[in-house]
Design a protein around this motif. Structure first.
Motif, PDB file in Angstrom:
ATOM      1  N   ASN A  26      33.254 -40.375  37.298  1.00 12.83           N
ATOM      2  CA  ASN A  26      33.791 -41.505  36.528  1.00 12.83           C
ATOM      3  C   ASN A  26      34.365 -41.049  35.188  1.00 12.83           C
ATOM      4  O   ASN A  26      33.883 -40.089  34.582  1.00 12.83           O
ATOM      5  CB  ASN A  26      32.678 -42.524  36.247  1.00 12.83           C
ATOM      6  CG  ASN A  26      32.203 -43.171  37.537  1.00 12.83           C
ATOM      7  OD1 ASN A  26      32.898 -43.131  38.558  1.00 12.83           O
ATOM      8  ND2 ASN A  26      31.025 -43.756  37.497  1.00 12.83           N
ATOM      9  N   ARG A  81      37.998 -42.478  29.153  1.00 14.33           N
ATOM     10  CA  ARG A  81      38.827 -41.833  28.136  1.00 14.33           C
ATOM     11  C   ARG A  81      39.724 -40.727  28.693  1.00 14.33           C
ATOM     12  O   ARG A  81      40.937 -40.721  28.464  1.00 14.33           O
ATOM     13  CB  ARG A  81      37.939 -41.195  27.037  1.00 14.33           C
ATOM     14  CG  ARG A  81      37.497 -42.135  25.965  1.00 14.33           C
ATOM     15  CD  ARG A  81      36.080 -41.765  25.536  1.00 14.33           C
ATOM     16  NE  ARG A  81      35.218 -42.109  26.642  1.00 14.33           N
ATOM     17  CZ  ARG A  81      34.681 -43.318  26.795  1.00 14.33           C
ATOM     18  NH1 ARG A  81      34.862 -44.239  25.890  1.00 14.33           N
ATOM     19  NH2 ARG A  81      33.944 -43.598  27.849  1.00 14.33           N
ATOM     20  N   THR A  82      39.110 -39.773  29.373  1.00 12.90           N
ATOM     21  CA  THR A  82      39.874 -38.579  29.778  1.00 12.90           C
ATOM     22  C   THR A  82      40.977 -38.960  30.756  1.00 12.90           C
ATOM     23  O   THR A  82      42.124 -38.534  30.622  1.00 12.90           O
ATOM     24  CB  THR A  82      38.925 -37.538  30.393  1.00 12.90           C
ATOM     25  OG1 THR A  82      37.790 -37.407  29.551  1.00 12.90           O
ATOM     26  CG2 THR A  82      39.598 -36.197  30.536  1.00 12.90           C
ATOM     27  N   ARG A  90      38.715 -33.730  37.465  1.00 17.69           N
ATOM     28  CA  ARG A  90      37.325 -33.738  36.999  1.00 17.69           C
ATOM     29  C   ARG A  90      36.453 -33.665  38.244  1.00 17.69           C
ATOM     30  O   ARG A  90      36.663 -34.411  39.209  1.00 17.69           O
ATOM     31  CB  ARG A  90      36.997 -35.004  36.206  1.00 17.69           C
ATOM     32  CG  ARG A  90      35.498 -35.127  35.942  1.00 17.69           C
ATOM     33  CD  ARG A  90      35.171 -36.276  35.025  1.00 17.69           C
ATOM     34  NE  ARG A  90      35.587 -35.983  33.660  1.00 17.69           N
ATOM     35  CZ  ARG A  90      35.315 -36.773  32.626  1.00 17.69           C
ATOM     36  NH1 ARG A  90      34.633 -37.893  32.812  1.00 17.69           N
ATOM     37  NH2 ARG A  90      35.725 -36.452  31.416  1.00 17.69           N
ATOM     38  N   HIS A 147      34.598 -28.766  29.070  1.00 17.22           N
ATOM     39  CA  HIS A 147      35.424 -29.978  28.943  1.00 17.22           C
ATOM     40  C   HIS A 147      36.488 -29.631  27.902  1.00 17.22           C
ATOM     41  O   HIS A 147      36.443 -30.086  26.752  1.00 17.22           O
ATOM     42  CB  HIS A 147      34.547 -31.147  28.492  1.00 17.22           C
ATOM     43  CG  HIS A 147      35.176 -32.498  28.648  1.00 17.22           C
ATOM     44  ND1 HIS A 147      36.530 -32.671  28.878  1.00 17.22           N
ATOM     45  CD2 HIS A 147      34.631 -33.742  28.605  1.00 17.22           C
ATOM     46  CE1 HIS A 147      36.788 -33.974  28.962  1.00 17.22           C
ATOM     47  NE2 HIS A 147      35.644 -34.642  28.807  1.00 17.22           N
ATOM     48  N   GLN A 152      38.480 -32.268  25.814  1.00 16.83           N
ATOM     49  CA  GLN A 152      37.593 -32.922  24.840  1.00 16.83           C
ATOM     50  C   GLN A 152      37.376 -31.980  23.655  1.00 16.83           C
ATOM     51  O   GLN A 152      37.409 -32.399  22.488  1.00 16.83           O
ATOM     52  CB  GLN A 152      36.249 -33.254  25.492  1.00 16.83           C
ATOM     53  CG  GLN A 152      35.215 -33.852  24.536  1.00 16.83           C
ATOM     54  CD  GLN A 152      35.519 -35.283  24.143  1.00 16.83           C
ATOM     55  OE1 GLN A 152      35.884 -36.080  24.988  1.00 16.83           O
ATOM     56  NE2 GLN A 152      35.360 -35.614  22.873  1.00 16.83           N
ATOM     57  N   ALA A 164      31.612 -39.926  23.557  1.00 19.81           N
ATOM     58  CA  ALA A 164      31.595 -41.213  24.250  1.00 19.81           C
ATOM     59  C   ALA A 164      31.731 -41.014  25.780  1.00 19.81           C
ATOM     60  O   ALA A 164      32.267 -39.993  26.201  1.00 19.81           O
ATOM     61  CB  ALA A 164      32.665 -42.152  23.716  1.00 19.81           C
ATOM     62  N   PRO A 165      31.322 -41.939  26.615  1.00 20.75           N
ATOM     63  CA  PRO A 165      30.765 -43.234  26.246  1.00 20.75           C
ATOM     64  C   PRO A 165      29.439 -43.096  25.491  1.00 20.75           C
ATOM     65  O   PRO A 165      28.704 -42.137  25.678  1.00 20.75           O
ATOM     66  CB  PRO A 165      30.558 -43.930  27.600  1.00 20.75           C
ATOM     67  CG  PRO A 165      30.414 -42.816  28.594  1.00 20.75           C
ATOM     68  CD  PRO A 165      31.281 -41.720  28.083  1.00 20.75           C
TER      69      PRO A 165
HETATM   70  N1   CP Z   1      34.417 -38.184  26.631  1.00 14.41           N
HETATM   71  C1   CP Z   1      34.738 -38.365  27.938  1.00 14.41           C
HETATM   72  O1   CP Z   1      34.947 -37.392  28.690  1.00 14.41           O
HETATM   73  O2   CP Z   1      34.810 -39.663  28.341  1.00 14.41           O
HETATM   74  P1   CP Z   1      35.118 -40.149  29.816  1.00 14.41           P
HETATM   75  O3   CP Z   1      33.974 -39.671  30.692  1.00 14.41           O
HETATM   76  O4   CP Z   1      35.225 -41.651  29.751  1.00 14.41           O
HETATM   77  O5   CP Z   1      36.379 -39.499  30.275  1.00 14.41           O
END
Ligand code: CP
Length: 312
Positions: free
Chosen positions: A47, A50-51, A100, A130, A133, A258-259
């Motif tokens: 899931n 953001r990314t 991912r 990551h 990020q 985040a989240p």
């Molecule tokens: N920070 C981050 O990777 O958020 P998501 O998991 O929502 O992509």
């Protein structure tokens, strides 16, 4: 020049600073023109809000056509391997694939396969790296302090399961920051001793420039650990509570990939407090990903260099 973007630690200091500069140029309004239509697939086996969204936003801003593939509705469900899925997307005509995946180092068998020419972008691999990020975090820290050398940075919380902690600890140490770690003993990977000092939150909260808080990743805990986890106890011992927030240095900032689990690793009121850069990080994520994609487009000679345009 990199065809794939897999691990920020594979880049030298100049290449990292170039990505930061490129991110800032995009934030300042730079646009590019592509030499021909370019297509990138986005495939998130884990899931993401953001990314995934910010890679798609970055693609659209650069003129790349995104093709979003939901592994839950794809032939992955019929047993197709990651390698065959990537080769399929390449055959169909994608220039790159953003992935991912829960497997740490998912890309390793693929980069040695010379039949795979499409560019691979790591949007998070298990508890490995990551890198996008990490770049947006570097950009956010650079925005604030204009340097990395000599900064004191605390990375606090669920260190064991965090690819953000691993990516950032490694790169920030190399760039000259002093790293401190805090969190539960059982979530401290001993090889982090190579990057910084393991201590407790109360001994560092008043002396660091950055408090980088990490999400407790309940989904990666086994059933026993999940059942024995208590949010209030965790917050009291390891969290950035309001009381601890008051002890931070005046110019210190709060970060979190985040989240956020509000009131677990960070007090609800601190998420959007003046010293928080959490939503700024998300905003920077679009520009950092534009810079990453640009480095790939350049490696494939897909940018019409003369048509750069400044909208400011
Ligand atoms: N920070 C981050 O990777 O958020 P998501 O998991 O929502 O992509």
């Amino acid at each position: 020049m990199q065809t794939h973007f897999l691990d920020l630690n594979q880049l030298n200091d100049d290449e990292i600073m170039e990505l930061i500069r490129s991110s800032i140029e995009y934030r300042d309004g730079k646009l590019i023109q592509l030499k021909r239509p370019v297509y990138f697939a986005n495939m998130f086996y884990e899931n993401s809000t953001r990314t995934h969204t910010s890679f798609e936003m970055a693609e659209r801003k650069l003129g790349i056509t995104p093709i979003n593939i939901d592994p839950k509705n794809s032939s992955v469900q019929k047993g197709e391997t990651l390698s065959d899925t990537v080769k399929t997307l390449q055959a169909i005509g994608t220039d790159g694939v953003v992935i991912r995946h829960k497997t740490t180092g998912w890309y390793e068998p693929l980069i040695d396969d010379e039949r795979i020419q499409t560019s691979l972008v790591n949007a998070g691999d298990g508890s490995g790296q990551h890198p996008s990020q990490s770049l947006l975090d570097l950009l956010t820290i650079y925005d604030e302090f204009k340097k990395f050398k000599g900064l004191k940075i605390a990375i606090v919380g669920d260190l064991l399961h965090s690819r953000v902690a691993r990516s950032n600890a490694e790169i920030l140490k190399r760039l000259g920051a002093k790293i401190y770690f805090a969190g539960p003993d059982e979530w401290y990977p001993s090889d982090f001793d190579n990057f910084g000092e393991f201590t407790n939150i109360d001994s560092i909260v008043g002396k660091v420039d950055v408090m980088m808080m990490l999400r407790v990743q309940l989904e990666r805990l086994n059933e026993d650990a999940r059942e024995s986890f208590t949010a209030v106890e965790y917050a009291n011992i390891f969290g950035l509570t309001e009381e601890r927030g008051k002890k931070m240095k005046k110019k210190a900032i709060i970060m979190h990939p985040a989240p956020v689990n509000r009131n677990i690793e960070i007090a609800n009121s601190l998420v959007e407090a003046p010293q928080s850069r959490i939503f700024r990080q998300m905003q920077n994520g679009v520009f950092a990903r534009m810079a990453i994609l640009t480095s790939i487009l350049k490696s494939k000679d897909l940018i019409a260099e003369d048509e750069y345009e400044d909208i400011n």
